[in-house]
Scaffold this motif. Structure first.
Motif, PDB file in Angstrom:
ATOM      1  N   LYS A   1      -2.735 -33.246 -15.446  1.00 21.71           N
ATOM      2  CA  LYS A   1      -3.127 -32.268 -16.043  1.00 21.71           C
ATOM      3  C   LYS A   1      -4.691 -31.595 -15.286  1.00 21.71           C
ATOM      4  CE  LYS A   1      -2.282 -32.416 -21.095  1.00 21.71           C
ATOM      5  NZ  LYS A   1      -2.745 -32.696 -22.300  1.00 21.71           N
ATOM      6  N   PRO A   2      -5.454 -32.617 -14.460  1.00 21.43           N
ATOM      7  CA  PRO A   2      -6.519 -32.119 -13.898  1.00 21.43           C
ATOM      8  C   PRO A   2      -6.321 -31.103 -12.805  1.00 21.43           C
ATOM      9  CG  PRO A   2      -6.532 -34.584 -14.205  1.00 21.43           C
ATOM     10  CD  PRO A   2      -4.984 -34.355 -14.620  1.00 21.43           C
ATOM     11  N   ASP A   3      -5.169 -31.173 -12.273  1.00 22.98           N
ATOM     12  CA  ASP A   3      -5.053 -30.039 -11.324  1.00 22.98           C
ATOM     13  C   ASP A   3      -3.505 -29.487 -11.064  1.00 22.98           C
ATOM     14  OD1 ASP A   3      -3.695 -31.940  -9.855  1.00 22.98           O
ATOM     15  OD2 ASP A   3      -5.328 -32.170  -8.492  1.00 22.98           O
ATOM     16  N   GLY A   4      -2.750 -30.013 -12.092  1.00 21.35           N
ATOM     17  CA  GLY A   4      -1.409 -29.640 -12.309  1.00 21.35           C
ATOM     18  C   GLY A   4      -0.364 -30.068 -11.310  1.00 21.35           C
ATOM     19  N   HIS A   5      -0.734 -30.852 -10.607  1.00 25.87           N
ATOM     20  CA  HIS A   5       0.058 -31.342  -9.420  1.00 25.87           C
ATOM     21  C   HIS A   5       1.048 -32.312  -9.903  1.00 25.87           C
ATOM     22  CE1 HIS A   5      -3.231 -34.510  -9.214  1.00 25.87           C
ATOM     23  NE2 HIS A   5      -2.050 -35.136  -9.411  1.00 25.87           N
ATOM     24  N   PRO A   6       2.321 -32.741  -9.386  1.00 23.89           N
ATOM     25  CA  PRO A   6       3.274 -33.761  -9.919  1.00 23.89           C
ATOM     26  C   PRO A   6       2.570 -35.100  -9.931  1.00 23.89           C
ATOM     27  CG  PRO A   6       4.432 -32.197  -8.178  1.00 23.89           C
ATOM     28  CD  PRO A   6       2.742 -31.944  -8.045  1.00 23.89           C
ATOM     29  N   LEU A   7       2.755 -35.646 -10.612  1.00 25.69           N
ATOM     30  CA  LEU A   7       2.492 -37.069 -11.149  1.00 25.69           C
ATOM     31  C   LEU A   7       2.819 -37.993 -10.150  1.00 25.69           C
ATOM     32  CD1 LEU A   7       0.050 -38.857 -12.983  1.00 25.69           C
ATOM     33  CD2 LEU A   7       2.218 -39.439 -14.014  1.00 25.69           C
ATOM     34  N   ASN A   8       2.170 -38.790  -9.302  1.00 28.92           N
ATOM     35  CA  ASN A   8       2.641 -39.494  -8.239  1.00 28.92           C
ATOM     36  C   ASN A   8       1.910 -41.122  -8.519  1.00 28.92           C
ATOM     37  OD1 ASN A   8       3.483 -40.789  -5.945  1.00 28.92           O
ATOM     38  ND2 ASN A   8       1.831 -39.970  -4.509  1.00 28.92           N
ATOM     39  N   PRO A   9       2.481 -41.691  -9.381  1.00 27.46           N
ATOM     40  CA  PRO A   9       1.642 -43.270  -9.887  1.00 27.46           C
ATOM     41  C   PRO A   9       2.070 -44.217  -8.929  1.00 27.46           C
ATOM     42  CG  PRO A   9       3.946 -42.784 -10.905  1.00 27.46           C
ATOM     43  CD  PRO A   9       3.605 -41.439 -10.250  1.00 27.46           C
ATOM     44  N   ALA A  10       1.231 -44.836  -8.694  1.00 31.82           N
ATOM     45  CA  ALA A  10       1.149 -46.056  -7.769  1.00 31.82           C
ATOM     46  C   ALA A  10       0.437 -47.342  -8.280  1.00 31.82           C
ATOM     47  CB  ALA A  10       0.685 -45.669  -6.235  1.00 31.82           C
ATOM     48  N   VAL A  11       0.804 -48.379  -8.062  1.00 32.24           N
ATOM     49  CA  VAL A  11       0.017 -49.863  -8.274  1.00 32.24           C
ATOM     50  C   VAL A  11      -0.758 -50.104  -7.296  1.00 32.24           C
ATOM     51  CG1 VAL A  11       0.124 -52.270  -9.276  1.00 32.24           C
ATOM     52  CG2 VAL A  11       1.943 -50.486 -10.140  1.00 32.24           C
ATOM     53  N   VAL A  12      -1.917 -50.368  -7.527  1.00 31.19           N
ATOM     54  CA  VAL A  12      -3.148 -50.417  -6.486  1.00 31.19           C
ATOM     55  C   VAL A  12      -3.887 -51.495  -6.773  1.00 31.19           C
ATOM     56  CG1 VAL A  12      -3.129 -47.990  -6.065  1.00 31.19           C
ATOM     57  CG2 VAL A  12      -4.879 -49.052  -7.481  1.00 31.19           C
ATOM     58  N   CYS A  13      -4.604 -52.182  -5.683  1.00 31.36           N
ATOM     59  CA  CYS A  13      -5.648 -53.288  -5.918  1.00 31.36           C
ATOM     60  C   CYS A  13      -6.975 -52.896  -6.553  1.00 31.36           C
ATOM     61  CB  CYS A  13      -5.866 -53.800  -4.306  1.00 31.36           C
ATOM     62  SG  CYS A  13      -6.847 -55.011  -4.358  1.00 31.36           S
ATOM     63  N   SER A  14      -7.343 -53.640  -7.542  1.00 33.16           N
ATOM     64  CA  SER A  14      -8.662 -53.182  -8.016  1.00 33.16           C
ATOM     65  C   SER A  14      -9.788 -53.286  -6.938  1.00 33.16           C
ATOM     66  CB  SER A  14      -8.734 -53.983  -9.395  1.00 33.16           C
ATOM     67  OG  SER A  14      -8.855 -55.620  -8.926  1.00 33.16           O
ATOM     68  N   HIS A  15      -9.554 -53.899  -5.935  1.00 32.59           N
ATOM     69  CA  HIS A  15     -10.906 -54.043  -5.188  1.00 32.59           C
ATOM     70  C   HIS A  15     -10.820 -53.092  -4.222  1.00 32.59           C
ATOM     71  CE1 HIS A  15     -13.880 -56.090  -2.930  1.00 32.59           C
ATOM     72  NE2 HIS A  15     -13.418 -55.993  -1.907  1.00 32.59           N
ATOM     73  N   CYS A  16      -9.811 -53.029  -3.317  1.00 31.51           N
ATOM     74  CA  CYS A  16      -9.675 -51.831  -2.192  1.00 31.51           C
ATOM     75  C   CYS A  16      -8.901 -50.808  -2.384  1.00 31.51           C
ATOM     76  CB  CYS A  16      -9.078 -52.545  -0.945  1.00 31.51           C
ATOM     77  SG  CYS A  16      -7.303 -53.006  -1.166  1.00 31.51           S
ATOM     78  N   LYS A  17      -8.301 -50.904  -3.642  1.00 28.54           N
ATOM     79  CA  LYS A  17      -7.437 -49.319  -3.909  1.00 28.54           C
ATOM     80  C   LYS A  17      -6.397 -49.082  -3.031  1.00 28.54           C
ATOM     81  CE  LYS A  17     -10.600 -48.980  -7.398  1.00 28.54           C
ATOM     82  NZ  LYS A  17     -10.261 -49.294  -8.503  1.00 28.54           N
ATOM     83  N   ALA A  18      -5.684 -49.981  -2.334  1.00 28.10           N
ATOM     84  CA  ALA A  18      -4.702 -49.810  -1.401  1.00 28.10           C
ATOM     85  C   ALA A  18      -3.323 -50.037  -2.415  1.00 28.10           C
ATOM     86  CB  ALA A  18      -4.575 -50.514  -0.313  1.00 28.10           C
ATOM     87  N   GLU A  19      -2.380 -49.513  -2.264  1.00 33.16           N
ATOM     88  CA  GLU A  19      -1.175 -49.690  -2.883  1.00 33.16           C
ATOM     89  C   GLU A  19      -0.473 -50.984  -2.680  1.00 33.16           C
ATOM     90  OE1 GLU A  19       3.159 -47.562  -3.844  1.00 33.16           O
ATOM     91  OE2 GLU A  19       1.874 -46.554  -2.311  1.00 33.16           O
ATOM     92  N   ILE A  20      -0.234 -51.412  -3.756  1.00 35.44           N
ATOM     93  CA  ILE A  20      -0.073 -53.045  -3.639  1.00 35.44           C
ATOM     94  C   ILE A  20       1.730 -53.151  -3.028  1.00 35.44           C
ATOM     95  CG2 ILE A  20       0.713 -55.072  -5.051  1.00 35.44           C
ATOM     96  CD1 ILE A  20      -2.286 -54.758  -4.528  1.00 35.44           C
TER      97      ILE A  20
END
Length: 316
Positions: A284-303
């Motif tokens: 909803k924030p900008d209407g783009h297709p949702l692109n979910p990814a599981v990331v590291c809570s520290h560096c935010k890189a995709e796991i």
């Protein structure tokens, strides 16, 4: 509705969550997959780790092998013995397991037999798995997601047998499972998951949920009661005469959304029709297709499964 409608041939909206639940919407299967991600490979080890009856371990290992999630590999000839190794398709469920672990840490009762510490080798820090939208790098709130039907949406006959929900006494006799004591009970109950799927798409009233999930009225009543008792759903009176109720997702229930997204993504990847995915999600924030990814809570890189190490601590 009456008994006649419950006996009629039913069809269900066959989104990828439903297709994923056909395989993993089962408690023993979830426990076996959990054990696999912790390095268990052999039959006796699966029995010991999961506390599941040997006959169920045998049948679930067979099903996971037939579905291409495990490879059965001989490691001894005299006598012939086999071990079960995760395939690419099986490893693709890793992010789902991480989201289940995240939920359990936050909402579980904490009575499990062990804990696990995750380390992201890429940044060298211990981490908690989180889910973000990779398009905008914001945390995903289900209330900020919209959806519409995709090109692969289809209706399919409801063919699975009606399973009884495992009673709390039966669970107690088994003892705590391991990492996923509470969430495995929910994810492993396909009827409960179909109820939650309906709630996440805006269905709140009994008949609307029943129509979407195509669950017999007595089973639906049982699952709604259970999910309210578990504080996953809230039951709210919206009409007094006669008394009628709606069912809203509580915070504990909203936090199951990342697990559903992972099941959706896995189902899209392995079971989507050639026409495309059955469901399209938008942020909803900008209407783009949702692109979910599981990331590291520290560096935010995709796991990635190959970039995580873990330490298991057994409890007495």
């Amino acid at each position: 509705m009456g008994t006649g409608s419950d006996k009629a041939v039913k069809e269900i909206r066959a989104c990828s969550i439903w297709r994923a639940l056909e395989l993993v919407g089962d408690l023993p299967t979830n426990l076996i997959l959990e054990a696999s991600f912790l390095g268990v490979r052999r039959f006796e080890e699966f029995c010991a780790r999961t506390n599941v009856l040997r006959t169920l371990v045998t049948s679930r290992l067979k099903k996971l092998t037939e579905e291409g999630c495990l490879d059965r590999v001989q490691y001894s000839t005299r006598p012939p013995r086999y071990e079960y190794r995760l395939t690419v398709k099986g490893r693709a469920l890793y992010h789902n397991s991480l989201m289940m672990l995240r939920w359990e840490r936050k909402w579980g009762r904490g009575q499990g037999k062990m804990t696990v510490t995750l380390t992201h080798n890429l940044c060298g820090h211990e981490f908690t798995p989180e889910m973000q939208c990779q398009s905008c790098h914001k945390d995903i709130d289900p209330r900020a997601v919209t959806w519409k039907e995709g090109p692969g949406l289809a209706m399919m006959p409801l063919e699975y047998g009606r399973r009884r929900r495992q009673s709390s006494s039966a669970v107690a006799r088994q003892g705590p499972t391991s990492l996923f004591d509470d969430i495995a009970q929910i994810i492993g109950d396909r009827s409960a998951m179909l109820v939650l799927r309906a709630c996440f798409t805006g269905k709140q009233r009994f008949e609307d949920i029943r129509e979407d999930a195509q669950i017999a009225t007595n089973i639906l009543s049982d699952r709604l009661k259970w999910l309210v008792e578990e504080e996953v759903l809230r039951r709210e009176l919206y009409q007094e005469s006669p008394a009628r109720y709606r069912y809203r997702l509580a915070e504990k229930g909203l936090d199951i959304y990342p697990i559903l997204l992972e099941l959706l993504r896995w189902g899209d990847g392995w079971y989507a029709l050639p026409e495309g995915p059955p469901l399209l999600l938008f942020h909803k924030p900008d209407g783009h297709p949702l692109n979910p990814a599981v990331v590291c809570s520290h560096c935010k890189a995709e796991i990635k499964i190959t970039e995580v190490s873990f330490t298991v601590t057994e409890r007495d």
